[in-house]
Design a protein around this motif. Structure first.
Motif, PDB file in Angstrom:
ATOM      1  N   SER A 114      -1.838 -70.186 -23.302  1.00 49.92           N
ATOM      2  CA  SER A 114      -3.288 -70.332 -23.336  1.00 49.92           C
ATOM      3  C   SER A 114      -3.887 -69.477 -24.451  1.00 49.92           C
ATOM      4  CB  SER A 114      -3.889 -69.949 -21.984  1.00 49.92           C
ATOM      5  OG  SER A 114      -5.285 -70.116 -22.006  1.00 49.92           O
TER       6      SER A 114
ATOM      7  N   THR B 212     -17.975 -73.875 -28.584  1.00 47.25           N
ATOM      8  CA  THR B 212     -17.332 -73.017 -27.598  1.00 47.25           C
ATOM      9  C   THR B 212     -18.245 -71.836 -27.339  1.00 47.25           C
ATOM     10  OG1 THR B 212     -15.172 -73.662 -28.449  1.00 47.25           O
ATOM     11  CG2 THR B 212     -15.239 -71.734 -27.010  1.00 47.25           C
TER      12      THR B 212
ATOM     13  N   THR C 289      -9.292 -68.507 -18.256  1.00 47.96           N
ATOM     14  CA  THR C 289      -8.783 -69.860 -18.029  1.00 47.96           C
ATOM     15  C   THR C 289      -7.673 -69.860 -16.984  1.00 47.96           C
ATOM     16  OG1 THR C 289      -9.312 -70.454 -20.319  1.00 47.96           O
ATOM     17  CG2 THR C 289      -7.768 -71.884 -19.152  1.00 47.96           C
TER      18      THR C 289
ATOM     19  N   MET D  55     -10.189 -65.045 -23.190  1.00 48.04           N
ATOM     20  CA  MET D  55     -10.417 -66.431 -22.811  1.00 48.04           C
ATOM     21  C   MET D  55      -9.221 -66.990 -22.040  1.00 48.04           C
ATOM     22  SD  MET D  55     -12.357 -67.666 -26.244  1.00 48.04           S
ATOM     23  CE  MET D  55     -12.721 -69.314 -25.656  1.00 48.04           C
ATOM     24  N   ALA D  56      -8.025 -66.607 -22.454  1.00 50.12           N
ATOM     25  CA  ALA D  56      -6.814 -67.041 -21.739  1.00 50.12           C
ATOM     26  C   ALA D  56      -6.804 -66.476 -20.323  1.00 50.12           C
ATOM     27  CB  ALA D  56      -5.571 -66.607 -22.502  1.00 50.12           C
TER      28      ALA D  56
ATOM     29  N   THR E 265      -7.756 -72.442 -31.725  1.00 49.39           N
ATOM     30  CA  THR E 265      -9.086 -73.048 -31.614  1.00 49.39           C
ATOM     31  C   THR E 265     -10.134 -72.186 -32.294  1.00 49.39           C
ATOM     32  OG1 THR E 265      -8.519 -74.197 -29.576  1.00 49.39           O
ATOM     33  CG2 THR E 265     -10.865 -73.781 -29.968  1.00 49.39           C
TER      34      THR E 265
ATOM     35  N   ALA F 164      -9.337 -64.337 -27.928  1.00 53.23           N
ATOM     36  CA  ALA F 164      -8.513 -65.378 -27.313  1.00 53.23           C
ATOM     37  C   ALA F 164      -7.794 -64.876 -26.067  1.00 53.23           C
ATOM     38  CB  ALA F 164      -7.500 -65.910 -28.321  1.00 53.23           C
TER      39      ALA F 164
ATOM     40  N   MET G  33     -15.959 -75.286 -23.648  1.00 53.02           N
ATOM     41  CA  MET G  33     -15.668 -75.829 -24.968  1.00 53.02           C
ATOM     42  C   MET G  33     -15.958 -77.323 -24.921  1.00 53.02           C
ATOM     43  SD  MET G  33     -12.103 -75.817 -27.025  1.00 53.02           S
ATOM     44  CE  MET G  33     -11.927 -76.655 -28.574  1.00 53.02           C
TER      45      MET G  33
ATOM     46  N   ASN H  38      -3.231 -71.080 -27.755  1.00 57.64           N
ATOM     47  CA  ASN H  38      -4.122 -72.229 -27.932  1.00 57.64           C
ATOM     48  C   ASN H  38      -5.533 -71.785 -28.307  1.00 57.64           C
ATOM     49  OD1 ASN H  38      -2.056 -73.998 -27.282  1.00 57.64           O
ATOM     50  ND2 ASN H  38      -2.675 -74.187 -25.145  1.00 57.64           N
ATOM     51  N   TRP H  39      -6.051 -70.758 -27.610  1.00 57.05           N
ATOM     52  CA  TRP H  39      -7.399 -70.276 -27.910  1.00 57.05           C
ATOM     53  C   TRP H  39      -7.461 -69.641 -29.295  1.00 57.05           C
ATOM     54  CZ3 TRP H  39     -11.336 -72.325 -25.909  1.00 57.05           C
ATOM     55  CH2 TRP H  39     -11.382 -72.707 -24.581  1.00 57.05           C
ATOM     56  N   ARG H  40      -6.406 -68.912 -29.709  1.00 60.03           N
ATOM     57  CA  ARG H  40      -6.406 -68.341 -31.064  1.00 60.03           C
ATOM     58  C   ARG H  40      -6.525 -69.444 -32.112  1.00 60.03           C
ATOM     59  NH1 ARG H  40      -3.036 -64.594 -28.746  1.00 60.03           N
ATOM     60  NH2 ARG H  40      -1.119 -65.740 -29.199  1.00 60.03           N
TER      61      ARG H  40
END
Length: 161
Positions: free
Chosen positions: A35, A56, A18, A14-15, A42, A11, A71, A38-40
């Motif tokens: 972010s 994803t 992003t 990914m953050a 998800t 995550a 995603m 949020n990714w964790r």
């Protein structure tokens, strides 16, 4: 250099992708910490739910460096399509090389395999580069999604395959 499209694992990475991809936009007011959180959530939700509600993928270089992500999943009914891209981001130093196009096609293939037939994607209205990108891929400006977002659509998902 060959790109691998994989299920994401990190995550924080990914953050970073992003936030870097959207850093130039005032309307993107999510911090890297928000972010990542949020990714964790998800990734945890996706690993627990079967069948997976979302698709994803990350684009990785051979050394494992993540350069982009996508995603997708069921669309918000207000968009009038069955699938939606929730996030598409490519690291700034890899933009313009076809990686975003490839990620969108990977998502379209996953969605198509799950029986989805049409697609929408929201974009910040001020993001001219993304708007040109979606038009170049055959997307049609379909309306306003919020005061600062618009959305593009592909009535036939097969157009992206």
């Amino acid at each position: 250099m060959p790109i691998r499209y994989a299920v994401p694992r990190d995550a924080e990475v990914m953050a970073a992708v992003t936030c870097a991809a959207f850093a130039e936009f005032e309307d993107f007011d999510v911090t890297r910490e928000q972010s990542a959180a949020n990714w964790r959530r998800t990734l945890l939700r996706e690993s627990a739910e079967q069948p997976r509600p979302h698709h994803t993928r990350v684009a990785e270089l051979p050394d494992g460096t993540v350069i982009g992500l996508v995603m997708a999943g069921p669309a918000d009914p207000e968009l009038g399509h069955d699938a939606e891209i929730y996030a598409l981001a490519v690291s700034p130093d890899h933009q313009g090389r076809g990686d975003g196009r490839a990620l969108l096609r990977v998502a379209a293939a996953d969605l198509s395999a799950d029986g989805f037939g049409s697609l929408a994607i929201r974009v910040l209205a001020v993001n001219e580069r993304a708007r040109r990108f979606y038009v170049a891929l055959g997307g049609t400006l379909a309306g306003n999604a919020s005061p600062n977002e618009i959305f593009y659509s592909w009535p036939d998902l097969a157009a992206l395959l």
